[in-house]
Structure formats: structure tokens, C-alpha cells
Write a protein that holds these residues in place. Structure first.
Motif, PDB file in Angstrom:
ATOM      1  N   THR A 290       4.179  -8.903  13.814  1.00 37.28           N
ATOM      2  CA  THR A 290       4.553  -9.547  12.554  1.00 37.28           C
ATOM      3  C   THR A 290       3.326  -9.945  11.732  1.00 37.28           C
ATOM      4  O   THR A 290       2.283 -10.302  12.275  1.00 37.28           O
ATOM      5  N   ARG A 291       3.490  -9.848  10.430  1.00 35.32           N
ATOM      6  CA  ARG A 291       2.490 -10.361   9.496  1.00 35.32           C
ATOM      7  C   ARG A 291       3.228 -11.255   8.511  1.00 35.32           C
ATOM      8  O   ARG A 291       4.360 -10.940   8.129  1.00 35.32           O
ATOM      9  N   ARG A 292       2.546 -12.321   8.106  1.00 31.75           N
ATOM     10  CA  ARG A 292       3.154 -13.200   7.095  1.00 31.75           C
ATOM     11  C   ARG A 292       3.118 -12.505   5.729  1.00 31.75           C
ATOM     12  O   ARG A 292       4.120 -12.484   5.014  1.00 31.75           O
ATOM     13  N   ARG A 293       1.959 -11.975   5.383  1.00 32.18           N
ATOM     14  CA  ARG A 293       1.834 -11.125   4.184  1.00 32.18           C
ATOM     15  C   ARG A 293       0.846 -10.019   4.547  1.00 32.18           C
ATOM     16  O   ARG A 293      -0.350 -10.291   4.669  1.00 32.18           O
ATOM     17  N   GLY A 294       1.336  -8.809   4.690  1.00 29.70           N
ATOM     18  CA  GLY A 294       0.430  -7.721   5.086  1.00 29.70           C
ATOM     19  C   GLY A 294       1.038  -6.367   4.827  1.00 29.70           C
ATOM     20  O   GLY A 294       0.972  -5.473   5.670  1.00 29.70           O
ATOM     21  N   ILE A 295       1.653  -6.221   3.656  1.00 31.97           N
ATOM     22  CA  ILE A 295       2.199  -4.908   3.299  1.00 31.97           C
ATOM     23  C   ILE A 295       1.014  -3.981   3.059  1.00 31.97           C
ATOM     24  O   ILE A 295       0.126  -4.306   2.271  1.00 31.97           O
ATOM     25  N   PRO A 296       0.957  -2.834   3.743  1.00 33.77           N
ATOM     26  CA  PRO A 296      -0.195  -1.955   3.535  1.00 33.77           C
ATOM     27  C   PRO A 296      -0.037  -1.114   2.275  1.00 33.77           C
ATOM     28  O   PRO A 296       0.997  -0.488   2.069  1.00 33.77           O
ATOM     29  N   GLY A 297      -1.046  -1.097   1.443  1.00 34.13           N
ATOM     30  CA  GLY A 297      -1.089  -0.254   0.242  1.00 34.13           C
ATOM     31  C   GLY A 297       0.227  -0.256  -0.518  1.00 34.13           C
ATOM     32  O   GLY A 297       0.839   0.797  -0.714  1.00 34.13           O
ATOM     33  N   LEU A 298       0.663  -1.446  -0.943  1.00 36.95           N
ATOM     34  CA  LEU A 298       1.961  -1.593  -1.619  1.00 36.95           C
ATOM     35  C   LEU A 298       2.114  -0.575  -2.755  1.00 36.95           C
ATOM     36  O   LEU A 298       1.284  -0.506  -3.659  1.00 36.95           O
ATOM     37  N   GLY A 299       3.169   0.225  -2.667  1.00 36.42           N
ATOM     38  CA  GLY A 299       3.425   1.241  -3.690  1.00 36.42           C
ATOM     39  C   GLY A 299       2.942   2.623  -3.281  1.00 36.42           C
ATOM     40  O   GLY A 299       3.322   3.629  -3.874  1.00 36.42           O
ATOM     41  N   GLY A 300       2.128   2.688  -2.243  1.00 33.45           N
ATOM     42  CA  GLY A 300       1.573   3.975  -1.796  1.00 33.45           C
ATOM     43  C   GLY A 300       2.437   4.633  -0.729  1.00 33.45           C
ATOM     44  O   GLY A 300       3.625   4.320  -0.601  1.00 33.45           O
ATOM     45  N   TRP A 301       1.837   5.526   0.070  1.00 33.70           N
ATOM     46  CA  TRP A 301       2.644   6.310   1.013  1.00 33.70           C
ATOM     47  C   TRP A 301       3.274   5.460   2.100  1.00 33.70           C
ATOM     48  O   TRP A 301       4.392   5.753   2.549  1.00 33.70           O
ATOM     49  N   PHE A 302       2.582   4.390   2.535  1.00 34.14           N
ATOM     50  CA  PHE A 302       3.123   3.551   3.614  1.00 34.14           C
ATOM     51  C   PHE A 302       4.477   2.949   3.226  1.00 34.14           C
ATOM     52  O   PHE A 302       5.315   2.706   4.080  1.00 34.14           O
ATOM     53  N   THR A 303       4.670   2.671   1.931  1.00 35.21           N
ATOM     54  CA  THR A 303       5.891   1.973   1.500  1.00 35.21           C
ATOM     55  C   THR A 303       6.900   2.924   0.849  1.00 35.21           C
ATOM     56  O   THR A 303       7.866   2.477   0.237  1.00 35.21           O
ATOM     57  N   THR A 304       6.647   4.236   0.982  1.00 33.86           N
ATOM     58  CA  THR A 304       7.532   5.255   0.408  1.00 33.86           C
ATOM     59  C   THR A 304       8.229   5.974   1.563  1.00 33.86           C
ATOM     60  O   THR A 304       7.580   6.676   2.345  1.00 33.86           O
TER      61      THR A 304
ATOM     62  N   GLY B  12       4.090   1.838  -8.049  1.00 34.48           N
ATOM     63  CA  GLY B  12       4.471   2.756  -6.960  1.00 34.48           C
ATOM     64  C   GLY B  12       5.838   2.418  -6.371  1.00 34.48           C
ATOM     65  O   GLY B  12       6.580   1.602  -6.917  1.00 34.48           O
ATOM     66  N   THR B  13       6.132   3.053  -5.239  1.00 34.00           N
ATOM     67  CA  THR B  13       7.459   2.915  -4.616  1.00 34.00           C
ATOM     68  C   THR B  13       7.427   1.903  -3.469  1.00 34.00           C
ATOM     69  O   THR B  13       6.454   1.841  -2.723  1.00 34.00           O
TER      70      THR B  13
END
Ligand code: NAD
Length: 351
Positions: A155-169, A228-229
Motif C-alpha cells: 500500500t501507498r498513501r499517495r504513490g500513483i506511478p506516472g499518473l496519466g501514462g502507461w501504468f494508469t492506462t 492522460g488516462t
């Protein structure tokens, strides 16, 4: 001196460079080629690490470079196609986590490895930290007794990787924190438990932060892609039951309103228990002469990535089979598929 293993690295991003660095430190290994669809990134990695050849087409590396093994270090959607292409061309493959986008792809990868009679190893690097290796030995020696439950957290409190990039698509990553960091702790836990057969999964996934315009964070993993997505979960929780009666509860987040993040697994046995932290730290709990006791073994810091690529090179030399097998990759992906399916349907999924 062992036979020198010649390798190529596909993907010159964050983890590709870690692989190159580790291969450079490993005994009797040469990195002869690097490929990245971003040709400039491949060239730059080649210059930085003194690698003779760089390619902007990974298939060209597979076809043309004089290597017997490749590391696949690209976004998740390309793991299966590139690993299968390399296996078909007679290369051994070390593929980054997650094994693939889903179990169907992981299955096709395992089939390709079997047909080619080549090594397909998944890069579950946390199995290589000294604490994990030691705990596996304690468990195999019976120190925990029967392991009946495991609580696994990434778990991370805030740690979205590369928001909008491939990790979140989703079409590039297959999912959010579950398939990104949850897969690490799920793998580590299943391995420590002896890979019991999963029979059912009940899960819930949420998307509460990533799509917000005003996502508040202190630091971002990777680079934010404005506009991004974000079409994946940012929190996942699951309960997995196994044929042998054991169970596992899993919690993963990239973002959640929690005190702080965690990256650990806690195993409960009828004789003893263990708390293992990714990044270092192992505590064992039990009883001794009528008292409750804790044990904190001490370890020298291990270079997990060096241990991982050295193990892979030994597999390529035929010294032993891989610690993380193609078959285990399928089981992991089946559990992940079932978690997403259970969350979507709101029901328990039987495997
Ligand atoms: N083991 C770990 O702890 C760990 C850590 C980070 C990432 N990873 C995994 O490694 C993989 C890559 O992640 P990353 O953080 O390095 O990502 P990244 O975005 O930093 O790098 C990916 C690189 O791949 C290149 N690329 C994209 N498509 C390609 C293709 N079809 N062929 C060749 N190159 C291509 C991109 O140009 C980029 O340079 C992911 O699967 C991720 O889950 C594992």
C-alpha cells in the motif's frame, strides 16, 4: 569461470536500466544489445553502459543480436508478445513482473517456453532478498508449522506511478496497484506458502483518487502525463482461499487515506509466525519454554537485482531451473484475473 552468457535488454526505462546495471555486475555475463521503441533511450543506455548495439525495434534485437537470452523490461501489455517472440527465436527470457496482462497470456508464454525448451523466468526480485530466502528455509524446516493464513500488504498513501501514462492506462498495464505492486507481495506470499492451489477469490476494487483533477500528492513515482488516462483501480482488497484450507488476505493501494504505506507479508502458522518486509526486515514469533518469544535475525544487505540476474544466468547455463517458474506465473495471473472479476461482479469467483 562459467560459460559467458550473452544477453540483450528490451526496454531501456527505469527497470531496464536496473537489469543492465545488475548484468554488468554479474559474473560471466555480457550485455551485447539494448532495444527500446524510443530509439534515443536505447542509444543513450548503450552509451552509458558501453553496450555494443542498440535497436529501436525490439524484434530486430531478437532477430539480429548475437544473444542467447533477453530481459523483457517493457510495459505489461508487451510482456507476452515480446517474450513469446524471443522464445520462438530460441532465446531464454527473464520477464519483468507482472508475468502478463492475464492468465491466458501467461499460459501462452509458458507453452512457448515449453515448446522452445528455453528458460522463462519471472523477475520477482523480492524472493531474492536475504530475509525472504531465510524465511523460506525456516518454513521448510517446519518452524512455522502449518501456515493457515497470510496477510499481504502493498500500500501507498499517495504513490500513483506516472499518473496519466502507461501504468494508469488499462490496455497497457492490465490494472492498477494490484497488478503493479500487489503482484509482488502476492507472489512472495504464495511462494512462502508453497504455492497452494487457489480455489476461490472474493474481492473489491475502487477508483477514488486517480481520476480526480485535484489529486493531492507529495511526490509522484515517474512522470505525470497531463490529460492522460486513468482507467484502473487505485485500491484493491481480496480474500483468497486455497484447496489446503489456508487463506490469504491482500490489500493494495496506490492512493488511500491511510496513515502510511506498507510493503510486507505476515504469515500465521500453528507453531510460529513471521513478518517479512520488502526492502529488509524479518521477525519471527513463537513460544519457547512457556514464554512468547520474538526473533529478529540479522542480515547483510543483499543486492536483490544482482542475485536475480545471476540466478537467471545460472538457469541459462543449465545449472538449475528458475526459482520463479512459468507455471507459477499462470497461478498468479489467475488470482489477479479472479480479483478483478469478483470486484466487477460483486461475487465470489471460484477457480
Ligand atoms: N521488479 C520491479 O521492482 C519493477 C520495478 C519497476 C517496473 N517493473 C516492471 O518493469 C516493466 C517496465 O517498467 P518501467 O518502470 O521500466 O517503465 P518505464 O516506462 O520506465 O520504461 C519502459 C520502457 O519501455 C519502452 N517501450 C515501450 N514499449 C516498448 C516495446 N514494445 N518495445 C520496446 N520498448 C518499449 C519505453 O519507451 C520505455 O523506455 C513493467 O512491466 C513494470 O511492471 C518492475
Amino acid at each position: 569461470m562459467g560459460k559467458v552468457i550473452k544477453v540483450g535488454v528490451i526496454g531501456a526505462g527505469s527497470i531496464g536500466r536496473v537489469h543492465i546495471d545488475a548484468y554488468k555486475k554479474a559474473k560471466d555475463v555480457e550485455v551485447l544489445a539494448v532495444a527500446d521503441t524510443n530509439g534515443a533511450a536505447a542509444e543513450q543506455a548503450a552509451r552509458t553502459y558501453g553496450i555494443p548495439k542498440s535497436f529501436s525495434d525490439p524484434k530486430e534485437l531478437i532477430r539480429e543480436a548475437d544473444v542467447e537470452a533477453v530481459s523483457v523490461c517493457v510495459p505489461n501489455a508487451f510482456h507476452a508478445p515480446l517474450a513469446i517472440e524471443a522464445l520462438k527465436a530460441g532465446k531464454h527470457v527473464l520477464c519483468e513482473k507482472p508475468p502478463a496482462m492475464n492468465a491466458k497470456e501467461a499460459d501462452a508464454m509458458a507453452q512457448a517456453a515449453k515448446k522452445a525448451k528455453k528458460v522463462l523466468m519471472y523477475a520477482f526480485v523480492n524472493r531474492f532478498q536475504a530475509e525472504s530466502q531465510a524465511l523460506k528455509k525456516y518454513i521448510e524446516a517446519g518452524d512455522l508449522g502449518e501456515i493457515y493464513h497470510c496477510v499481504a500488504s502493498a500500500t501507498r498513501r499517495r504513490g500513483i506511478p506516472g499518473l496519466g501514462g502507461w501504468f494508469t492506462t488499462k490496455k497497457m498495464s492490465g490494472g492498477g496497484p494490484l497488478i503493479d505492486i500487489g503482484v509482488h507481495i502476492l507472489d512472495l506470499s504464495l511462494w512462502l506458502m508453497g504455492f497452494p492451489e487457489p480455489v476461490s477469490v472474493s474481492a473489491a476494487c475502487y477508483q477514488k483518487f486517480g481520476h480526480k483533477k485535484d489529486y493531492v500528492y507529495v511526490s509522484m513515482w515517474g512522470t505525470k502525463v497531463p490529460g492522460g488516462t486513468f482507467d484502473v483501480e487505485d485500491y484493491a482488497t481480496a480474500m483468497v482461499r486455497f484447496r489446503n484450507g489456508a487463506s490469504l488476505s491482500l490489500e493494495c493501494s496506490w492512493a488511500a487515506n491511510i496513515a502510511s504505506g506498507a510493503f510486507n507479508t505476515q504469515l500465521m502458522g500453528d507453531k510460529g509466525g513471521a513478518f517479512l518486509e520488502v526492502g529488509g526486515g524479518l521477525r519471527l514469533f513463537g513460544e519457547h519454554r512457556g514464554n512468547l518469544v520474538d526473533m529478529s535475525p540479522q542480515f547483510a544487505k543483499t543486492d536483490r537485482f544482482l542475485a536475480e540476474v545471476s540466478h537467471f544466468a545460472e538457469c541459462v547455463r543449465g545449472e538449475h531451473g528458475p526459482i520463479c517458474t512459468a507455471e507459477q506465473g499462470i497461478v498468479i495471473q489467475k488470482v489477479i484475473d479472479a480479483i478483478y472479476k469478483s470486484s466487477e461482479s460483486g461475487r465470489e469467483v471460484r477457480l
